[in-house]
Write a protein that holds these residues in place. Structure first.
Motif, PDB file in Angstrom:
ATOM      1  N   VAL A   1     -11.001  39.598  55.605  1.00 39.95           N
ATOM      2  CA  VAL A   1     -12.235  40.287  55.949  1.00 39.95           C
ATOM      3  C   VAL A   1     -12.561  41.215  54.791  1.00 39.95           C
ATOM      4  CG1 VAL A   1     -13.340  41.870  57.578  1.00 39.95           C
ATOM      5  CG2 VAL A   1     -11.724  40.167  58.413  1.00 39.95           C
ATOM      6  N   TYR A   2     -13.812  41.152  54.325  1.00 37.74           N
ATOM      7  CA  TYR A   2     -14.242  41.954  53.189  1.00 37.74           C
ATOM      8  C   TYR A   2     -15.356  42.901  53.594  1.00 37.74           C
ATOM      9  CZ  TYR A   2     -11.693  38.711  50.230  1.00 37.74           C
ATOM     10  OH  TYR A   2     -10.713  37.966  49.656  1.00 37.74           O
ATOM     11  N   GLU A   3     -15.333  44.084  53.005  1.00 31.62           N
ATOM     12  CA  GLU A   3     -16.418  45.042  53.174  1.00 31.62           C
ATOM     13  C   GLU A   3     -17.267  44.981  51.917  1.00 31.62           C
ATOM     14  OE1 GLU A   3     -17.170  49.866  53.428  1.00 31.62           O
ATOM     15  OE2 GLU A   3     -15.138  49.084  53.549  1.00 31.62           O
ATOM     16  N   LEU A   4     -18.579  44.826  52.107  1.00 32.07           N
ATOM     17  CA  LEU A   4     -19.504  44.820  50.987  1.00 32.07           C
ATOM     18  C   LEU A   4     -20.312  46.111  51.041  1.00 32.07           C
ATOM     19  CD1 LEU A   4     -20.776  41.145  51.294  1.00 32.07           C
ATOM     20  CD2 LEU A   4     -18.925  42.020  49.870  1.00 32.07           C
ATOM     21  N   ASP A   5     -20.075  46.976  50.088  1.00 34.04           N
ATOM     22  CA  ASP A   5     -20.735  48.272  50.037  1.00 34.04           C
ATOM     23  C   ASP A   5     -21.458  48.366  48.703  1.00 34.04           C
ATOM     24  OD1 ASP A   5     -21.479  50.938  49.874  1.00 34.04           O
ATOM     25  OD2 ASP A   5     -19.578  51.702  50.638  1.00 34.04           O
ATOM     26  N   GLY A   6     -22.765  48.545  48.757  1.00 31.18           N
ATOM     27  CA  GLY A   6     -23.558  48.609  47.537  1.00 31.18           C
ATOM     28  C   GLY A   6     -23.209  49.777  46.643  1.00 31.18           C
ATOM     29  N   LEU A   7     -22.482  50.758  47.158  1.00 34.28           N
ATOM     30  CA  LEU A   7     -22.100  51.911  46.350  1.00 34.28           C
ATOM     31  C   LEU A   7     -20.755  51.710  45.656  1.00 34.28           C
ATOM     32  CD1 LEU A   7     -23.163  54.744  48.825  1.00 34.28           C
ATOM     33  CD2 LEU A   7     -24.444  53.805  46.889  1.00 34.28           C
ATOM     34  N   ARG A  32     -13.918  54.345  59.741  1.00 34.64           N
ATOM     35  CA  ARG A  32     -15.036  54.886  58.969  1.00 34.64           C
ATOM     36  C   ARG A  32     -15.875  55.832  59.817  1.00 34.64           C
ATOM     37  NH1 ARG A  32     -17.743  52.816  54.479  1.00 34.64           N
ATOM     38  NH2 ARG A  32     -15.648  52.184  53.939  1.00 34.64           N
ATOM     39  N   ILE A  33     -16.136  55.473  61.059  1.00 38.14           N
ATOM     40  CA  ILE A  33     -16.931  56.334  61.943  1.00 38.14           C
ATOM     41  C   ILE A  33     -16.200  57.645  62.203  1.00 38.14           C
ATOM     42  CG2 ILE A  33     -17.772  56.562  64.320  1.00 38.14           C
ATOM     43  CD1 ILE A  33     -18.563  53.584  64.176  1.00 38.14           C
ATOM     44  N   GLU A  34     -14.893  57.579  62.454  1.00 35.92           N
ATOM     45  CA  GLU A  34     -14.116  58.796  62.685  1.00 35.92           C
ATOM     46  C   GLU A  34     -14.097  59.687  61.451  1.00 35.92           C
ATOM     47  OE1 GLU A  34     -10.328  57.419  64.027  1.00 35.92           O
ATOM     48  OE2 GLU A  34     -11.154  56.667  65.927  1.00 35.92           O
ATOM     49  N   LYS A  35     -14.049  59.080  60.281  1.00 35.63           N
ATOM     50  CA  LYS A  35     -14.003  59.852  59.032  1.00 35.63           C
ATOM     51  C   LYS A  35     -15.283  60.644  58.824  1.00 35.63           C
ATOM     52  CE  LYS A  35     -13.382  59.252  54.047  1.00 35.63           C
ATOM     53  NZ  LYS A  35     -13.152  58.291  52.970  1.00 35.63           N
ATOM     54  N   TYR A  36     -16.443  60.041  59.151  1.00 36.99           N
ATOM     55  CA  TYR A  36     -17.719  60.670  58.861  1.00 36.99           C
ATOM     56  C   TYR A  36     -18.458  61.168  60.099  1.00 36.99           C
ATOM     57  CZ  TYR A  36     -17.131  58.678  54.232  1.00 36.99           C
ATOM     58  OH  TYR A  36     -16.646  58.355  52.998  1.00 36.99           O
ATOM     59  N   SER A  37     -17.875  61.070  61.285  1.00 38.63           N
ATOM     60  CA  SER A  37     -18.612  61.387  62.516  1.00 38.63           C
ATOM     61  C   SER A  37     -19.075  62.836  62.575  1.00 38.63           C
ATOM     62  CB  SER A  37     -17.780  61.047  63.738  1.00 38.63           C
ATOM     63  OG  SER A  37     -16.627  61.861  63.778  1.00 38.63           O
ATOM     64  N   ALA A  38     -18.345  63.753  61.984  1.00 40.85           N
ATOM     65  CA  ALA A  38     -18.735  65.161  62.049  1.00 40.85           C
ATOM     66  C   ALA A  38     -19.918  65.469  61.140  1.00 40.85           C
ATOM     67  CB  ALA A  38     -17.552  66.039  61.672  1.00 40.85           C
ATOM     68  N   PHE A  43     -25.247  55.062  60.556  1.00 38.97           N
ATOM     69  CA  PHE A  43     -24.374  53.979  60.134  1.00 38.97           C
ATOM     70  C   PHE A  43     -25.151  52.683  60.219  1.00 38.97           C
ATOM     71  CE2 PHE A  43     -21.346  57.149  61.535  1.00 38.97           C
ATOM     72  CZ  PHE A  43     -20.395  57.110  60.534  1.00 38.97           C
ATOM     73  N   ASN A  44     -24.986  51.816  59.256  1.00 35.30           N
ATOM     74  CA  ASN A  44     -25.567  50.479  59.288  1.00 35.30           C
ATOM     75  C   ASN A  44     -24.431  49.473  59.257  1.00 35.30           C
ATOM     76  OD1 ASN A  44     -28.330  51.155  59.201  1.00 35.30           O
ATOM     77  ND2 ASN A  44     -28.115  51.644  57.034  1.00 35.30           N
TER      78      ASN A  44
END
Length: 132
Positions: A1-7, A32-38, A43-44
């Motif tokens: 499984v790969y994550e494609l992130d334009g950044l 990822r959601i837990e890391k940035y939820s605060a 999210f897309n």
């Protein structure tokens, strides 16, 4: 499984999927959601899947071979909805990419020639001032 992130400079390997790619993706998404939820609320998430029309066509062929006329008709209706949805998307895409500037300029010209533009602009300014 790969994550494609334009950044990021390239794809990020999230792990072997085996038969449970959904579990690998789920844990990565939850982390990822837990890391940035605060601090982040946007999210897309996009997934690459098979074309639903192709899946429905294959399903229809199997149902037809099995002689299930009722399910074939239901599958045909689902396929027709998918085709209609794609046609709607295509029309929306054309409208999204169309250049409406010449239309707007011509509209302003006609309104100005008929002496209505100044009246409309002052009315809009009054409405904006009263809204404040």
């Amino acid at each position: 499984v790969y994550e494609l992130d334009g950044l990021r400079p390239g794809p990020c390997d999230l792990g072997e999927s085996g038969s449970d790619w959904l579990g690998v993706a789920r844990s990565a998404i939850q982390a990822r959601i837990e890391k940035y939820s605060a601090s982040e609320i946007k999210f897309n998430l996009m997934a690459i899947i098979r074309d639903k029309r192709a899946v429905l066509q294959e399903k229809r062929a199997l149902l037809e071979a099995a002689g299930d006329a009722g399910s074939v008709a239901e599958c045909d209706a689902d396929l027709a909805r998918e085709v209609a949805k794609r046609e709607m998307w295509s029309a929306e895409n054309v409208r999204r990419h169309h250049n409406y500037v010449p239309l707007v300029v011509d509209l302003f010209k006609v309104l100005a020639e008929k002496g209505k533009l100044a009246e409309m602009v002052s009315g809009a300014r009054e409405k904006a001032a009263s809204a404040k």
